[in-house]
Design a protein around this motif. Structure first.
Motif, PDB file in Angstrom:
ATOM      1  N   TYR A 127       0.811  -1.324   0.086  1.00 13.51           N
ATOM      2  CA  TYR A 127       0.211  -0.388  -0.391  1.00 13.51           C
ATOM      3  C   TYR A 127       1.237   1.305   0.391  1.00 13.51           C
ATOM      4  CZ  TYR A 127      -2.128   3.957   1.972  1.00 13.51           C
ATOM      5  OH  TYR A 127      -3.166   4.916   2.951  1.00 13.51           O
ATOM      6  N   CYS A 131       0.726   3.185  -3.252  1.00 16.24           N
ATOM      7  CA  CYS A 131       0.190   4.680  -3.005  1.00 16.24           C
ATOM      8  C   CYS A 131       0.716   6.115  -2.309  1.00 16.24           C
ATOM      9  CB  CYS A 131      -1.488   4.740  -2.092  1.00 16.24           C
ATOM     10  SG  CYS A 131      -2.113   3.667  -2.411  1.00 16.24           S
ATOM     11  N   LYS A 223      -7.277   0.589  -1.698  1.00 13.37           N
ATOM     12  CA  LYS A 223      -6.476   2.239  -1.994  1.00 13.37           C
ATOM     13  C   LYS A 223      -5.258   1.986  -3.135  1.00 13.37           C
ATOM     14  CE  LYS A 223      -7.274   4.948   1.209  1.00 13.37           C
ATOM     15  NZ  LYS A 223      -8.294   6.260   1.669  1.00 13.37           N
ATOM     16  N   SER A 226      -7.478   2.292  -6.185  1.00 14.80           N
ATOM     17  CA  SER A 226      -8.279   3.248  -6.266  1.00 14.80           C
ATOM     18  C   SER A 226      -6.892   4.580  -7.302  1.00 14.80           C
ATOM     19  CB  SER A 226      -8.238   4.260  -4.666  1.00 14.80           C
ATOM     20  OG  SER A 226      -8.709   5.299  -5.452  1.00 14.80           O
TER      21      SER A 226
END
Length: 319
Positions: A127, A131, A223, A226
């Motif tokens: 993640y 991100c 996440k 996205s």
């Protein structure tokens, strides 16, 4: 008279008898060879992955450090069940003393807990990598990396230690463990009295750990998805890179969860053969540990290239 005997606590030293598999006459050596082959391939596959990661400085990155932790977990899982299974097939050995039985059960549950906590930490790492790529190295420092890995093992071992602390002063009345290996549940079934506290804690621990790990992984991948959809509009290579980064972790997690789900479903149907239930009880330890090194090698490009270079260099050196 039989019930009276069953309720009489066993005297020390306690020696259990594993129910094991039904082995048709003459098939013991064949089953032994299959178990031995599975164990050897598991050791070689996981050993190669660990050797390449340790010796290749280009792979001294958080993701591969976590893969090393997963390799240790896989080796633990395979070693818990396969060596004793081989002894069962080759020599028909079913007896196991109390201390080795508790140790085997403890290690078996440690494998199940640790593989989930490590996968949760890996999901958090993926993640951050996808991100927050610009802040990744400042967030996932060496100290934080080792702290996360240590915390994953600590939580797993603490949960299992508490689980087995309930075994203290529990009188046991039976000798036959109805499985191929020892588990917390199979040992407590031999108790002279009900064990509601043990059962309640075991149920709460399993549910909390599985649910917590699922939520961490689900949050991380929502996440990640996205971020990929937003960045992928301007750069199509982002999706490909994110896939290569996360695919290995997701496949390993799904493999373990599917194996666990199969076992849960089989134990809910009494009509299913006990040998089939026992086989899948071994499956959850043996198959992920056997398959994971090949999953790393096939999906993870950096690891695959490093393995090729290492073996190519060794072949070239010999010639």
């Amino acid at each position: 008279m039989e019930n009276l005997t069953v309720r009489t606590p066993l005297k020390q030293p306690i020696v259990f008898e594993l129910e094991g598999f039904y082995v048709p006459p003459g098939y013991g050596p064949l089953f032994f060879f299959l178990a031995l082959l599975t164990y050897i391939v598991t050791l070689l596959g996981n050993g190669v992955v660990m050797w390449v990661i340790v010796t290749d400085k280009n792979l001294h990155r958080p993701m591969f450090v976590m893969v090393c932790n997963l390799v240790v977990c896989d080796l633990l899982g395979a070693t818990v069940v396969l060596p004793r299974l081989m002894m069962h097939f080759l020599m028909g050995q079913k007896a196991i003393a109390y201390i080795p039985a508790i140790a085997q059960a403890f290690c078996a549950h440690s494998y199940g807990a640790a593989i989930q906590t490590i996968l949760a930490v890996m999901a958090y790492d993926r993640y951050i990598a996808v991100c927050e790529p610009l802040r990744y190295h400042s967030i996932m420092t060496s100290a934080r990396l080792h702290c996360c890995c240590g915390l994953a093992w600590f939580i797993a071992e603490l949960l299992i230690f508490v689980l087995f602390s309930f075994h203290i002063n529990v009188p046991l009345c039976g000798r036959t463990i109805q499985h191929v290996y020892c588990t917390n549940r199979s040992i407590l079934r031999l108790s002279c009295r009900p064990t509601p506290v043990n059962n309640f804690y075991g149920l709460c621990m399993t549910w909390s750990l599985s649910t917590g790990v699922f939520l961490v992984i689900a949050f991380s991948y929502i996440k990640i998805l996205s971020a990929c959809l937003k960045q992928g509009r301007s750069d199509s290579s982002v999706r490909s890179k994110a896939f290569q980064t996360c695919a290995t972790h997701l496949v390993v997690y799904l493999l373990y969860e599917i194996a666990s789900l199969i076992i849960i479903m089989l134990y809910r149907f009494p009509s299913v053969s006990r040998d089939i239930q026992k086989f899948f009880g071994i499956f959850i330890f043996a198959f992920p540990s056997l398959a994971n090194p090949f999953i790393y090698g096939i999906v993870t490009k950096d690891l695959r290239n490093s393995v090729k270079k290492r073996f190519a260099a060794r072949i070239h050196h010999k010639h």
